[in-house]
Design an enzyme around this catalytic site. Structure first.
Site, short mmCIF file in Angstrom:
data_model
loop_
_atom_site.label_atom_id
_atom_site.label_comp_id
_atom_site.label_asym_id
_atom_site.label_seq_id
_atom_site.Cartn_x
_atom_site.Cartn_y
_atom_site.Cartn_z
N ASP A 60 0.85 -1.19 0.00
CA ASP A 60 0.00 0.00 0.00
C ASP A 60 0.89 1.25 0.00
OD1 ASP A 60 0.98 -0.02 2.62
OD2 ASP A 60 -0.82 -1.00 3.37
N ASP A 62 1.28 5.08 1.71
CA ASP A 62 0.85 6.02 2.73
C ASP A 62 1.35 7.41 2.35
OD1 ASP A 62 -0.14 3.85 4.13
OD2 ASP A 62 1.73 3.56 5.23
N ASP A 136 11.66 4.23 11.60
CA ASP A 136 12.57 3.23 12.13
C ASP A 136 13.84 3.04 11.30
OD1 ASP A 136 10.97 2.06 10.19
OD2 ASP A 136 10.31 0.38 11.43
#
Ligand code: ATP
Ligand code: MG
Length: 429
Positions: A60, A62, A136
């Site tokens: 997907d 974002d 991260d």
């Protein structure tokens, strides 16, 4: 755009990064462009950009923006505010949902748990550069701007993409302490994307693994599904064991995870094959396999004490599941399915009469039969039984009747077998 002078923003253009606009979801492009048209900064971020750069199919896309959630909602008609861990906006296009999040800052001291350095919230809005740095891994922090077809890199992540390396942003020990789930994410991306692990990112993992004990079991369940249903379950399992993370997730599942029982290995390999073929995989079956060594051991003890096999498996399963819930919270519906699969196993041993046909019509027959095949691959003494159940599903009605009522060959043997659980037979072995 107004980047502070100290920001080492690097902009990579189309010729270098090679992403073609049509590889990106048209809806994600629409969202960024509409936000930009309304005067905001907006880029595609995270896993989608990373996957395109590493030649993987993105799951997907974002979007990150400097518009606040309330401002985002005003730009789109089909936008909805979602508020779980932080407030984000979902913009819906038919079946596709584009997640839009406002740039967030790096954690402020008051957002940390003072004892452990764990991040309690990450709700403070920030700049584009801060938003990149609070992510991260460097490869997860790249931003793609569809309108200029450029990749924006605040963390020197593009180099890690090119060199196929997984590296935490910032100081690894601090970043793992902030959110120990990053330990699991490191292993997941390492295996899924076939990357090397930068030494400072790899170094602390084994030592910090026990921090996973502080993560809510429900969050670990979500992460466990990503680890095992992503198409690389077997390799991921081995990496988790190597980094001593497995024992944090499933401490009692098997006696020696370094040398897992063949059933566990085969179940994970089969799961990967099903994912590769786009066939459905059910967590209930997966957990039935992962916990089977423990369930089997507990059940054998109960059977040796005289508990009937189906009850013994039920009680053993219940015990294993409730022990497991302290670490990874398996939702009730999946746990119930695992238990049904376990309790089905002794029932396969009765092969005479109409009960066979009744069994075959039961809801869990197929899953339980698949599980029997797995057990047979591990216990050669079950091969004949497994073949019988394979055959009875393939033959025509007349032959089926002969198999369950017929006289002659096999009958005496069957009679001897009736009611004699192989789980119990295993207890003697
Ligand atoms: P996947 O392919 O599994 O969806 P992903 O990288 O998109 O991988 P998500 O969990 O969807 O993973 O998160 C989206 C992005 O949010 C990540 O790429 C990363 O930039 C950021 N992110 C997610 N989890 C964390 C975390 N625990 N700590 C910091 N940043 C995170
Ligand atoms: Mg994602």
């Amino acid at each position: 755009m107004n980047q502070p002078l100290t920001d080492p923003l690097r902009i990579i253009d189309r010729e270098e990064h090679g992403i073609d606009r049509c590889q990106v979801s048209a809806n994600a492009c629409k969202v960024t462009e509409q936000l930009q048209a309304a005067g905001y900064h907006a880029f595609i971020v995270g896993g989608g950009v990373r996957d395109l750069l590493l030649d993987q199919a993105p799951k997907d896309f974002d979007v990150a923006t400097d518009a606040t959630p309330d401002e985002v909602v005003k730009v789109f008609r089909r936008a909805r505010l979602i508020g779980r861990r932080f407030r984000i906006v979902h913009v819906r296009f038919g079946r596709e949902v584009i997640e839009v999040a406002t740039f967030r800052s790096e954690p402020r001291p008051e957002q940390r748990d003072h004892d452990r350095g764990r991040l309690l919230t990450d709700n403070v809005f920030g700049t584009e550069a801060e938003d990149a740095r609070r992510r991260d891994f460097t490869i997860n922090a790249l931003m793609y701007d569809p309108s200029t077809e450029t990749v924006r890199d605040h963390v020197d992540g593009y180099r890690d993409v090119v060199e196929r390396r997984l590296r935490l942003i910032g100081h690894p020990v601090t970043r793992y302490r902030e959110d120990p789930v990053r330990l699991l994410r490191a292993v997941r991306f390492l295996v899924k994307l076939d990357l090397s692990l930068e030494p400072d990112t790899a170094g602390p993992i084994v030592g910090m693994a026990p921090l996973l004990a502080n993560i809510p079991p429900a969050r670990l369940f979500d992460e466990t599904l990503k680890l095992f249903l992503g198409g690389h379950a077997w390799e991921t399992f081995q990496a988790l064991v190597r980094f001593r993370l497995w024992e944090q997730l499933f401490p009692a599942a098997m006696a020696d995870p370094d040398d897992p029982p063949p059933l566990v290995r085969q179940a994970l390999i089969n799961t990967d094959a099903r994912v590769a073929e786009n066939k459905p995989v059910t967590p209930g079956f997966l957990f039935a396999a992962l916990l089977w060594p423990q369930v089997q051991t507990l059940a054998r003890q109960l059977i040796a004490d005289g508990v009937p096999p189906v009850d013994a498996l039920g009680r053993a399963g219940e015990a294993a599941l409730s022990e497991q819930a302290r670490h990874v919270a398996i939702p009730r519906r999946f746990g119930a399915m695992s238990k049904e699969i376990w309790c089905f196993q002794p029932r396969f041993e009765r092969r005479r009469g109409k009960r066979v046909l009744r069994l075959m019509r039961e809801r869990r027959f197929r899953a339980a039969y698949d599980f029997l095949l797995l057990r047979a691959a591990e216990q050669p003494e079950l091969a004949e039984l497994a073949e019988w159940w394979t055959r009875i599903q393939e033959v025509d009605e007349a032959q089926r009747q002969r198999m369950i009522h017929g006289k002659g060959k096999g009958r005496g043997k069957d009679k001897r077998r009736e009611g004699q659980s192989d789980v119990r037979a295993g207890a003697r072995a």
